[in-house]
Write an enzyme that holds these catalytic residues in place. Structure first.
Site, PDB file in Angstrom:
ATOM      1  N   LYS A 151       0.824  -1.213   0.000  1.00  0.00           N
ATOM      2  CA  LYS A 151       0.000   0.000   0.000  1.00  0.00           C
ATOM      3  C   LYS A 151       0.858   1.263   0.000  1.00  0.00           C
ATOM      4  CE  LYS A 151      -2.316   0.889   3.784  1.00  0.00           C
ATOM      5  NZ  LYS A 151      -1.804   2.179   4.326  1.00  0.00           N
TER       6      LYS A 151
ATOM      7  N   ARG B 127     -10.482   5.265   9.978  1.00  0.00           N
ATOM      8  CA  ARG B 127     -10.089   4.014  10.611  1.00  0.00           C
ATOM      9  C   ARG B 127     -11.278   3.299  11.246  1.00  0.00           C
ATOM     10  NH1 ARG B 127      -5.094   2.223  12.006  1.00  0.00           N
ATOM     11  NH2 ARG B 127      -4.185   4.233  11.505  1.00  0.00           N
TER      12      ARG B 127
ATOM     13  N   ARG C   8      11.646 -10.288   5.150  1.00  0.00           N
ATOM     14  CA  ARG C   8      12.275  -8.986   4.960  1.00  0.00           C
ATOM     15  C   ARG C   8      13.573  -8.881   5.759  1.00  0.00           C
ATOM     16  NH1 ARG C   8       7.926  -4.489   5.306  1.00  0.00           N
ATOM     17  NH2 ARG C   8       7.840  -5.198   7.477  1.00  0.00           N
TER      18      ARG C   8
ATOM     19  N   ARG D  32      14.076  -6.875  11.272  1.00  0.00           N
ATOM     20  CA  ARG D  32      13.453  -6.043  12.297  1.00  0.00           C
ATOM     21  C   ARG D  32      12.786  -6.933  13.340  1.00  0.00           C
ATOM     22  NH1 ARG D  32       9.878  -1.523   9.316  1.00  0.00           N
ATOM     23  NH2 ARG D  32       8.479  -3.325   9.331  1.00  0.00           N
TER      24      ARG D  32
ATOM     25  N   ARG E  29      -0.944  -7.979  14.048  1.00  0.00           N
ATOM     26  CA  ARG E  29      -1.204  -6.826  13.184  1.00  0.00           C
ATOM     27  C   ARG E  29      -2.347  -7.111  12.227  1.00  0.00           C
ATOM     28  NH1 ARG E  29       4.131  -5.180  10.236  1.00  0.00           N
ATOM     29  NH2 ARG E  29       2.823  -3.449   9.515  1.00  0.00           N
TER      30      ARG E  29
END
Length: 239
Positions: free
Chosen positions: A28, A103, A147, A180, A191
Protein backbone atom coordinates in the site's frame (compact mmCIF):
# COMPACT_ATOMS: atom_id res chain seq x y z
CA UNK A 1 -9.84 8.15 -22.78
CA UNK A 2 -10.24 5.20 -20.44
CA UNK A 3 -7.00 3.50 -21.51
CA UNK A 4 -5.05 6.73 -20.97
CA UNK A 5 -6.32 6.98 -17.39
CA UNK A 6 -5.59 3.34 -16.72
CA UNK A 7 -2.00 3.51 -17.86
CA UNK A 8 -0.79 6.89 -16.72
CA UNK A 9 -3.38 8.53 -14.44
CA UNK A 10 -2.45 12.00 -15.79
CA UNK A 11 -2.36 15.03 -13.55
CA UNK A 12 -5.09 16.67 -15.65
CA UNK A 13 -7.58 14.17 -14.20
CA UNK A 14 -9.41 14.90 -10.95
CA UNK A 15 -9.10 11.76 -8.81
CA UNK A 16 -10.89 13.15 -5.75
CA UNK A 17 -10.50 11.48 -2.34
CA UNK A 18 -9.07 7.95 -2.58
CA UNK A 19 -9.01 5.60 0.40
CA UNK A 20 -6.27 3.07 -0.31
CA UNK A 21 -6.60 -0.06 1.83
CA UNK A 22 -4.21 -2.94 2.23
CA UNK A 23 -3.01 -5.34 4.90
CA UNK A 24 0.54 -5.14 6.28
CA UNK A 25 2.86 -6.19 3.45
CA UNK A 26 0.32 -5.51 0.68
CA UNK A 27 2.43 -2.77 -0.92
CA UNK A 28 0.00 0.00 0.00
CA UNK A 29 2.78 2.45 0.86
CA UNK A 30 4.53 1.86 -2.47
CA UNK A 31 1.31 2.32 -4.41
CA UNK A 32 0.37 5.46 -2.49
CA UNK A 33 3.68 7.07 -3.51
CA UNK A 34 3.17 6.07 -7.15
CA UNK A 35 -0.36 7.49 -7.20
CA UNK A 36 0.81 10.73 -5.58
CA UNK A 37 3.41 11.15 -8.30
CA UNK A 38 1.08 10.16 -11.16
CA UNK A 39 -1.82 12.40 -10.15
CA UNK A 40 0.07 15.12 -8.30
CA UNK A 41 -2.02 14.82 -5.13
CA UNK A 42 -0.94 14.67 -1.47
CA UNK A 43 -1.11 11.76 0.95
CA UNK A 44 -3.25 12.64 3.96
CA UNK A 45 -1.94 10.78 7.00
CA UNK A 46 -3.60 11.21 10.39
CA UNK A 47 -0.24 10.49 12.01
CA UNK A 48 1.39 13.33 10.05
CA UNK A 49 -1.51 15.69 10.84
CA UNK A 50 -1.28 14.90 14.55
CA UNK A 51 2.49 15.43 14.65
CA UNK A 52 2.19 18.73 12.75
CA UNK A 53 -0.51 20.05 15.08
CA UNK A 54 1.61 19.12 18.10
CA UNK A 55 4.72 20.72 16.55
CA UNK A 56 2.87 23.97 15.85
CA UNK A 57 1.21 23.99 19.25
CA UNK A 58 -2.29 24.42 17.81
CA UNK A 59 -5.28 24.12 20.17
CA UNK A 60 -6.06 20.73 18.59
CA UNK A 61 -2.44 19.64 18.98
CA UNK A 62 -2.37 20.68 22.63
CA UNK A 63 -5.59 18.76 23.33
CA UNK A 64 -4.27 15.67 21.59
CA UNK A 65 -0.92 15.91 23.39
CA UNK A 66 -2.64 16.12 26.76
CA UNK A 67 -4.71 13.02 26.04
CA UNK A 68 -1.68 11.07 24.87
CA UNK A 69 0.36 12.13 27.93
CA UNK A 70 -2.41 10.68 30.08
CA UNK A 71 -2.29 7.40 28.16
CA UNK A 72 -5.64 8.03 26.49
CA UNK A 73 -6.56 7.54 22.85
CA UNK A 74 -7.25 10.55 20.67
CA UNK A 75 -11.00 10.30 20.01
CA UNK A 76 -12.85 10.44 16.71
CA UNK A 77 -14.10 13.99 17.24
CA UNK A 78 -10.60 15.40 17.67
CA UNK A 79 -9.18 13.38 14.78
CA UNK A 80 -12.07 14.53 12.57
CA UNK A 81 -11.37 18.17 13.42
CA UNK A 82 -7.72 17.77 12.45
CA UNK A 83 -8.63 16.06 9.18
CA UNK A 84 -11.16 18.79 8.35
CA UNK A 85 -8.45 21.41 8.80
CA UNK A 86 -6.01 19.53 6.57
CA UNK A 87 -8.60 18.99 3.83
CA UNK A 88 -9.27 22.72 3.68
CA UNK A 89 -5.73 23.36 2.42
CA UNK A 90 -5.33 24.21 -1.30
CA UNK A 91 -3.22 21.19 -2.27
CA UNK A 92 -6.23 18.90 -1.69
CA UNK A 93 -8.52 20.54 -4.28
CA UNK A 94 -7.96 17.90 -6.99
CA UNK A 95 -7.85 14.98 -4.58
CA UNK A 96 -5.71 13.11 -2.08
CA UNK A 97 -4.77 9.67 -0.82
CA UNK A 98 -6.20 8.87 2.62
CA UNK A 99 -3.72 7.00 4.84
CA UNK A 100 -4.91 5.55 8.14
CA UNK A 101 -8.22 7.40 7.92
CA UNK A 102 -11.10 6.73 8.17
CA UNK A 103 -10.09 4.01 10.61
CA UNK A 104 -13.55 3.46 12.11
CA UNK A 105 -17.11 3.38 10.78
CA UNK A 106 -17.90 6.56 12.74
CA UNK A 107 -15.01 8.37 11.02
CA UNK A 108 -16.15 7.14 7.59
CA UNK A 109 -19.70 8.37 8.20
CA UNK A 110 -18.44 11.75 9.44
CA UNK A 111 -16.17 12.13 6.41
CA UNK A 112 -19.05 11.38 4.03
CA UNK A 113 -21.24 14.00 5.70
CA UNK A 114 -18.47 16.60 5.62
CA UNK A 115 -17.70 16.02 1.93
CA UNK A 116 -21.40 16.06 1.05
CA UNK A 117 -21.79 19.41 2.82
CA UNK A 118 -18.88 20.83 0.83
CA UNK A 119 -20.36 19.47 -2.40
CA UNK A 120 -23.70 21.13 -1.58
CA UNK A 121 -21.80 24.38 -1.11
CA UNK A 122 -20.58 24.06 -4.72
CA UNK A 123 -17.00 23.42 -3.65
CA UNK A 124 -16.67 20.62 -6.20
CA UNK A 125 -15.88 17.97 -3.61
CA UNK A 126 -16.19 14.36 -4.76
CA UNK A 127 -17.13 11.44 -2.48
CA UNK A 128 -14.52 8.98 -1.26
CA UNK A 129 -13.80 5.88 -3.35
CA UNK A 130 -12.08 2.94 -1.64
CA UNK A 131 -9.60 0.56 -3.29
CA UNK A 132 -8.35 -2.51 -1.45
CA UNK A 133 -5.05 -4.11 -2.50
CA UNK A 134 -5.77 -7.80 -2.02
CA UNK A 135 -2.86 -10.15 -1.22
CA UNK A 136 -3.21 -13.71 0.12
CA UNK A 137 -2.18 -14.52 3.68
CA UNK A 138 0.71 -16.80 2.66
CA UNK A 139 2.17 -14.15 0.36
CA UNK A 140 1.80 -11.45 3.03
CA UNK A 141 3.59 -13.66 5.52
CA UNK A 142 6.47 -14.24 3.08
CA UNK A 143 6.79 -10.53 2.41
CA UNK A 144 6.91 -9.65 6.10
CA UNK A 145 8.93 -12.50 7.65
CA UNK A 146 11.35 -12.66 4.72
CA UNK A 147 12.28 -8.99 4.96
CA UNK A 148 15.91 -8.13 5.74
CA UNK A 149 17.72 -4.80 5.56
CA UNK A 150 21.26 -3.52 5.45
CA UNK A 151 22.03 -1.41 8.55
CA UNK A 152 24.59 0.59 6.54
CA UNK A 153 22.76 1.63 3.34
CA UNK A 154 19.20 0.67 4.41
CA UNK A 155 18.72 -1.39 1.24
CA UNK A 156 15.83 -3.84 1.74
CA UNK A 157 15.90 -7.48 0.63
CA UNK A 158 13.56 -10.44 0.99
CA UNK A 159 15.03 -13.90 1.47
CA UNK A 160 12.11 -15.41 -0.48
CA UNK A 161 11.35 -12.80 -3.13
CA UNK A 162 14.46 -10.62 -3.56
CA UNK A 163 17.43 -12.37 -1.91
CA UNK A 164 20.98 -10.94 -1.89
CA UNK A 165 23.60 -12.61 -4.08
CA UNK A 166 25.35 -13.93 -0.96
CA UNK A 167 23.09 -15.26 1.79
CA UNK A 168 22.37 -12.59 4.44
CA UNK A 169 25.00 -10.16 3.08
CA UNK A 170 24.24 -6.80 1.42
CA UNK A 171 25.14 -6.74 -2.30
CA UNK A 172 26.36 -3.12 -2.05
CA UNK A 173 28.04 -2.80 1.35
CA UNK A 174 28.97 -6.40 2.17
CA UNK A 175 27.36 -5.82 5.55
CA UNK A 176 25.47 -8.63 7.33
CA UNK A 177 21.73 -8.14 6.92
CA UNK A 178 19.39 -7.86 9.89
CA UNK A 179 15.69 -8.50 10.48
CA UNK A 180 13.45 -6.04 12.30
CA UNK A 181 12.20 -7.37 15.66
CA UNK A 182 8.57 -7.08 14.56
CA UNK A 183 9.05 -8.93 11.26
CA UNK A 184 8.09 -12.24 12.86
CA UNK A 185 4.99 -14.36 12.42
CA UNK A 186 3.51 -13.74 15.89
CA UNK A 187 3.65 -9.97 15.49
CA UNK A 188 2.32 -10.21 11.94
CA UNK A 189 -0.66 -12.27 13.10
CA UNK A 190 -1.55 -9.64 15.71
CA UNK A 191 -1.20 -6.83 13.18
CA UNK A 192 -3.51 -8.71 10.82
CA UNK A 193 -6.08 -9.25 13.58
CA UNK A 194 -6.14 -5.55 14.43
CA UNK A 195 -6.21 -4.53 10.77
CA UNK A 196 -9.13 -6.80 9.91
CA UNK A 197 -11.13 -5.77 12.98
CA UNK A 198 -10.73 -2.07 12.20
CA UNK A 199 -11.06 -2.26 8.43
CA UNK A 200 -14.02 -4.62 7.99
CA UNK A 201 -16.76 -2.10 8.96
CA UNK A 202 -15.14 0.62 6.80
CA UNK A 203 -14.95 -1.73 3.80
CA UNK A 204 -18.60 -2.73 4.17
CA UNK A 205 -19.60 0.93 4.46
CA UNK A 206 -18.11 1.80 1.07
CA UNK A 207 -19.04 -1.52 -0.53
CA UNK A 208 -22.71 -0.95 0.34
CA UNK A 209 -22.58 2.41 -1.44
CA UNK A 210 -20.93 1.04 -4.58
CA UNK A 211 -17.71 2.92 -3.86
CA UNK A 212 -15.39 -0.02 -3.21
CA UNK A 213 -13.28 -2.27 -5.42
CA UNK A 214 -10.44 -4.76 -4.93
CA UNK A 215 -7.33 -5.17 -7.06
CA UNK A 216 -4.88 -8.07 -7.18
CA UNK A 217 -1.84 -6.97 -5.18
CA UNK A 218 0.21 -10.05 -6.11
CA UNK A 219 0.78 -8.78 -9.64
CA UNK A 220 3.88 -6.72 -10.58
CA UNK A 221 4.03 -3.22 -9.09
CA UNK A 222 3.31 -1.41 -12.39
CA UNK A 223 0.32 -3.64 -13.08
CA UNK A 224 -1.10 -2.99 -9.63
CA UNK A 225 -0.67 0.75 -10.18
CA UNK A 226 -2.52 0.53 -13.52
CA UNK A 227 -5.30 -1.54 -11.93
CA UNK A 228 -5.77 1.05 -9.18
CA UNK A 229 -5.95 3.89 -11.71
CA UNK A 230 -8.50 1.94 -13.76
CA UNK A 231 -10.55 1.13 -10.66
CA UNK A 232 -10.66 4.78 -9.56
CA UNK A 233 -11.71 5.87 -13.04
CA UNK A 234 -14.55 3.33 -13.14
CA UNK A 235 -15.75 4.18 -9.63
CA UNK A 236 -15.81 7.86 -10.49
CA UNK A 237 -18.19 7.05 -13.37
CA UNK A 238 -20.60 5.44 -10.88
CA UNK A 239 -20.70 7.99 -8.03
Amino acid sequence: MESRVRNSAPKTEVPGPILLLGAPGSGKGTQAKLIMEAWGVPQISTGDILRENKRLGTPLGLRAGLLMSQGQLVGDDLVNEMVAGRLSEPDTVRGYILDGYPRTLAQAEWLDRMLKTRANQSLGTLPVVAVNIRVGYTELLRRITGRRNCPTCQRIYNVYLNPPRVDMVCDVEGTPLVARPDDVEAVFEERMRVYEALTAPVVEHYRAQGRFVEVDGERPVDEVKAAIASAVFKLRQLV
